[in-house]
Scaffold this active site. Structure first.
Site, PDB file in Angstrom:
ATOM      1  N   GLU B  50      29.383 -21.672 -33.982  1.00 30.36           N
ATOM      2  CA  GLU B  50      28.068 -21.201 -34.449  1.00 30.36           C
ATOM      3  C   GLU B  50      28.175 -20.319 -35.686  1.00 30.36           C
ATOM      4  O   GLU B  50      27.270 -20.290 -36.520  1.00 30.36           O
ATOM      5  CB  GLU B  50      27.341 -20.443 -33.334  1.00 30.36           C
ATOM      6  CG  GLU B  50      26.849 -21.333 -32.194  1.00 30.36           C
ATOM      7  CD  GLU B  50      27.890 -21.542 -31.104  1.00 30.36           C
ATOM      8  OE1 GLU B  50      29.059 -21.131 -31.310  1.00 30.36           O
ATOM      9  OE2 GLU B  50      27.541 -22.112 -30.054  1.00 30.36           O
ATOM     10  N   PHE B 112      22.426 -16.408 -16.413  1.00 31.81           N
ATOM     11  CA  PHE B 112      23.547 -17.095 -17.049  1.00 31.81           C
ATOM     12  C   PHE B 112      23.267 -17.257 -18.548  1.00 31.81           C
ATOM     13  O   PHE B 112      22.208 -17.733 -18.937  1.00 31.81           O
ATOM     14  CB  PHE B 112      23.754 -18.471 -16.398  1.00 31.81           C
ATOM     15  CG  PHE B 112      24.874 -19.254 -17.041  1.00 31.81           C
ATOM     16  CD1 PHE B 112      26.182 -18.770 -17.040  1.00 31.81           C
ATOM     17  CD2 PHE B 112      24.616 -20.462 -17.675  1.00 31.81           C
ATOM     18  CE1 PHE B 112      27.205 -19.476 -17.651  1.00 31.81           C
ATOM     19  CE2 PHE B 112      25.638 -21.181 -18.284  1.00 31.81           C
ATOM     20  CZ  PHE B 112      26.931 -20.691 -18.276  1.00 31.81           C
ATOM     21  N   GLN B 113      24.210 -16.881 -19.368  1.00 26.84           N
ATOM     22  CA  GLN B 113      24.112 -16.946 -20.829  1.00 26.84           C
ATOM     23  C   GLN B 113      22.921 -16.183 -21.384  1.00 26.84           C
ATOM     24  O   GLN B 113      22.292 -16.610 -22.344  1.00 26.84           O
ATOM     25  CB  GLN B 113      24.109 -18.401 -21.307  1.00 26.84           C
ATOM     26  CG  GLN B 113      25.436 -19.087 -20.988  1.00 26.84           C
ATOM     27  CD  GLN B 113      25.637 -20.397 -21.715  1.00 26.84           C
ATOM     28  OE1 GLN B 113      24.685 -21.118 -21.951  1.00 26.84           O
ATOM     29  NE2 GLN B 113      26.890 -20.687 -22.063  1.00 26.84           N
ATOM     30  N   LYS B 162      13.691 -20.874 -22.816  1.00 25.21           N
ATOM     31  CA  LYS B 162      13.747 -22.302 -22.504  1.00 25.21           C
ATOM     32  C   LYS B 162      12.427 -22.820 -21.931  1.00 25.21           C
ATOM     33  O   LYS B 162      11.985 -23.928 -22.263  1.00 25.21           O
ATOM     34  CB  LYS B 162      14.884 -22.566 -21.512  1.00 25.21           C
ATOM     35  CG  LYS B 162      15.131 -24.046 -21.290  1.00 25.21           C
ATOM     36  CD  LYS B 162      16.374 -24.295 -20.446  1.00 25.21           C
ATOM     37  CE  LYS B 162      16.619 -25.801 -20.332  1.00 25.21           C
ATOM     38  NZ  LYS B 162      17.791 -26.082 -19.480  1.00 25.21           N
ATOM     39  N   MET B 478      44.963  -8.699 -49.674  1.00 24.37           N
ATOM     40  CA  MET B 478      44.173  -7.560 -50.125  1.00 24.37           C
ATOM     41  C   MET B 478      44.542  -6.305 -49.350  1.00 24.37           C
ATOM     42  O   MET B 478      44.613  -5.206 -49.906  1.00 24.37           O
ATOM     43  CB  MET B 478      42.675  -7.867 -49.979  1.00 24.37           C
ATOM     44  CG  MET B 478      41.775  -6.810 -50.562  1.00 24.37           C
ATOM     45  SD  MET B 478      42.149  -6.484 -52.292  1.00 24.37           S
ATOM     46  CE  MET B 478      40.959  -7.540 -53.096  1.00 24.37           C
TER      47      MET B 478
END
Ligand SMILES: Cc1ncc(C[n+]2csc(CCOP(=O)(O)OP(=O)(O)O)c2C)c(N)n1
Ligand SMILES: [Mg+2]
Lengths: 164, 565
Positions: B50, B112-113, B162, B478
């Site tokens: 993602e 959940f999630q 949802k 760097m």
């Protein structure tokens, strides 16, 4: 310097946390914050008291204005205005002398006794913050069981008003 | 028309003319993915992470000026997207990120999630929404695009539970939207502009300090016209590169920590600075007390909160950069007053002296070891300056900014504000999708390239012929440079000891891999790579391991106190 800022914002879930989050993220301080819906239920009115240099307060005002939900921001300190805060204080009140004394003190400060038991008084006092401070000091040796302060609400004097 | 929430999302994106949707599916967005399956207007790009989806959308946005659009699931999908959202936020990139959320009745139950996506993204997005009512879905999406693309642009998150995506509601595409609490200012104040014009005309040592705002507001043309009109030198921030043509005589290159000697000296000695769409970032100013001590400052910016935040300015002008520059130009054209030609001439003489120091010079090695600067020099030559160049973060990024001369805006794509390693490759995917015929080069280091290396797979799936130029110094270069300069060479955790065989790695992903170890082969390798018009090529340049980026302004020092080679 102390500043009192009025904010008119959309009465959306999470609006308050946007303001609180802004202050914590940028390290600004909040002395007090009050919020409630206005007569138009789609709007909330907030009064926020903060301290900071002119430069910081200028940034605070700009950052508040930048929040998408904020409709208007006003530094009340720039104009003549009225500030009020409400104090609720529960005091131990035992014995006739002591109860009389406390009642007199409440009268002097124009505090109202709004709840009474055999052993306690609960007083309500509205005014500028320093008046509330003075009352608490004057209570001196009395035993304070609990205090609740509303935080400052402010409004500008005269016909000027903060609206849509 | 009666549609489900999921269908509304898909229809809305099509109605909004969204070309690409970068995303990754999951439980909370199953309905939306089903609706996407049943249409073919919006093309979905399946990344492998993602974070990469957000950077790809970001690259798309930076290179086109149109908003990048992302779709991810709830919980880990949303948290993985956060780095990309924050990256876009720091650089003011228009982006809309749609996140799935657990069903409304379960919010707050540690379902959940479930994560508090609105809470997590609040401080790193321009705005965010949790959709609570299907009736508000289309309008909320419209608001998100409106907010993301107007004023000072930025990412906006729309969190959709949802259950909302399954509910039905009448759908009409909301063509227009107005918000009483959001009215971005776009026009500069005339009085302020007149004052600024006077100050600029009187200036003896003026300089234009220009940033990402010039690129974002498509203000290049007006900037060039204004700079030419008054013969003012121009320096860019990293975000502003290409906003003014790098090969023009008046361009002094980048300023700041790794800026050119001439740019930093000119900033330090100017008497009038015109800051345009720039925000006085600490990487630009160095020690703020020593920044442009003799200058009166005019600051043009769309965001009032950027003005007098770090440096207090004399003439603030709040407004769209392009509108203000155009208006200023008009004022100058009508103005009879003359500049102090003699002073300006002297100023340019001084600048040429600084420029003659040739601060970016580097020495080729005798051994054939590859100088990273040389790779970029050669890349510029081989692509004739026409490539889109994305970059990761590190030394290679600074060399790319110094050595690739950008003559056009939206060609240089890098994570300036957040400095996000792992940005370069996925950003290049968005750029290549937006410009299928263009040459797209991604400059990366051996460290950062591994932060989103899985996207090699996405590049194969969508046949993206990016040329990945890995400047492989075997170090987190760097950081190593700072440890060499400021920690007496104690190299703590910067040696990338175990590296994959990048050529084989590229090949196993179905791409072409080329290893280059000798300076003499740099040009031919690049030519060969760009000949492969349809293939992704991974060029692994083994470079001089301890090369440093110069000039450098050490942390806490003023711009004049540069370390030169
Ligand atoms: C996500 C992330 N983690 C850490 C850093 C700190 N950091 C900045 S540059 C750098 C080294 C990058 O190494 P490499 O990709 O090999 O590039 P080089 O500097 O060697 O060109 C690191 C670790 C960062 N910018 N981003
Ligand atoms: Mg490296």
């Amino acid at each position: 310097m102390r500043h009192i800022i009025s904010i008119l914002m959309e009465n959306e879930a999470g609006a308050l946390s946007r303001v609180a989050g802004l202050f914590s993220a940028r390290g600004y301080n909040i002395e007090s914050l009050t919020v409630a819906p206005t007569e138009d239920l789609s709007l909330s009115r907030m009064t926020l008291v903060t301290r900071g240099s002119d430069q910081i307060v200028e940034q605070i005002l700009k950052q508040l204005n930048k929040l998408i939900d904020v409709v208007k921001v006003l530094d009340l300190g720039d104009t003549p205005h009225v500030e009020r805060e409400m104090l609720l204080v529960k005091i131990e009140a035992k014995g006739a002398d002591n109860r009389d004394e406390l009642k007199r003190l409440a009268d002097i400060f124009r505090a109202r006794i709004i709840d009474v038991t055999d052993t306690t008084y609960t007083c309500e006092l509205t005014g500028a913050g320093h008046k509330l401070d003075a009352f608490i000091q004057a209570l001196g040796s009395a035993t304070i069981l609990e205090t609740v302060r509303s935080g400052v609400s402010g409004i500008s004097r005269g016909p000027k008003s903060l609206h849509l | 028309m009666e549609l489900t929430g999921a269908e509304i999302v898909a229809r809305f994106l099509a109605d909004e003319d969204v070309e690409y949707l970068f995303g990754y599916p999951g439980g909370a967005v199953l309905h939306i993915y089903d609706a996407l399956y049943q249409q073919d207007k919006v093309k979905h790009i399946l990344t492998r992470h993602e974070q990469a989806a957000t950077h790809a959308a970001d690259g798309y946005a930076r290179s086109t000026g149109r908003p990048g659009v992302v779709l991810v699931t709830s919980g880990p999908g949303a948290t993985n997207a956060v780095t990309g959202i924050a990256t876009a936020y720091m650089d003011s990139i228009p982006m809309v990120v749609i996140t799935g959320q657990v069903p409304s009745p379960m919010i707050g139950n540690d379902a959940f999630q479930e994560v508090d996506t609105v809470g997590i993204t609040r401080p790193c997005s321009k705005h965010n929404f949790l959709v609570r009512d299907i009736a508000e879905l289309a309008e909320t999406l419209k608001k998100a695009f409106y907010i993301a693309t107007t004023g000072r642009p930025g990412p906006v998150v729309v969190d959709i539970p949802k259950d909302i995506t399954a509910m039905k509601c009448n759908y009409v595409y909301p063509k227009q939207i107005s918000m009483r609490s959001y009215n971005p200012v776009s026009k500069g104040h005339t009085g302020q502009m007149k004052r600024a014009a006077t100050m600029m005309l009187k200036a003896k040592r003026p300089i234009l300090y220009t940033g990402g705002g010039v690129v974002l507001d498509n203000a290049s043309k007006s900037l060039i016209a204004l700079a030419k009109q008054l013969n003012i030198p121009v320096t860019n921030t990293s975000m502003g590169l290409g906003g003014y043509p790098a090969t023009d005589r008046q361009c002094l290159g980048m300023l700041g920590m790794h800026g050119t000697y001439e740019a930093n000296m000119a900033i330090s000695h100017c008497d009038v600075m015109i800051a345009v769409g720039a925000r006085f970032d600490d990487r630009v100013t160095g020690n703020i007390e020593k920044f442009a001590p003799k200058a009166k400052i005019i600051h043009i910016d769309i965001d009032p909160a950027s003005i007098s935040k770090n440096v207090s300015v004399d003439i603030p002008i709040v407004g769209g950069v392009n509108q203000v520059l155009t208006a200023l130009l008009k004022l100058f054209k009508a103005d009879e007053r003359e500049q102090d030609g003699e002073a300006i001439g002297k100023w340019w003489e001084q600048i040429e002296k600084w420029r003659s120091k040739d601060c970016l010079k580097y020495k080729q090695t005798k051994t054939g070891a590859i100088k990273p600067q040389f790779v970029l020099d050669t890349l510029y030559k081989v692509t004739k300056g026409n490539a889109f160049v994305t970059s990761d973060v590190g030394q290679h990024q600074m060399w790319a900014a110094q050595f690739y001369k950008f003559d056009k805006p939206r060609r240089w794509i890098n994570s300036g504000g957040l400095g996000t390693m792992g940005f370069g490759l996925p950003a290049a995917m968005g750029v290549q999708l937006a410009h299928p015929k263009a040459q797209v080069a991604c400059i990366a280091g051996d460290g950062g390239v591994q932060m989103n290396i899985q996207e090699l797979s996405t590049c194969l799936q969508y046949q993206l012929p990016i040329k990945l130029i890995c400047l492989n110094n075997g170090y987190l270069g760097m950081v190593r440079q700072w440890q060499e300069f400021f920690y007496e060479g104690r190299y703590s955790q910067v040696h990338v000891e175990a590296q994959p065989d990048f050529v084989k790695l590229a090949e196993s992903y179905g791409h072409v891999g080329i290893q280059v170890t000798n300076s003499a082969d740099v040009e031919s390798a690049l030519i060969e790579a760009f000949k492969q018009k349809d293939r992704f090529v991974f060029l692994n340049f083994i470079t001089d391991p301890e090369e440093n980026v110069y000039p450098m302004v050490p942390a806490g020092a003023g711009l004049e106190e540069m370390l030169l080679l």
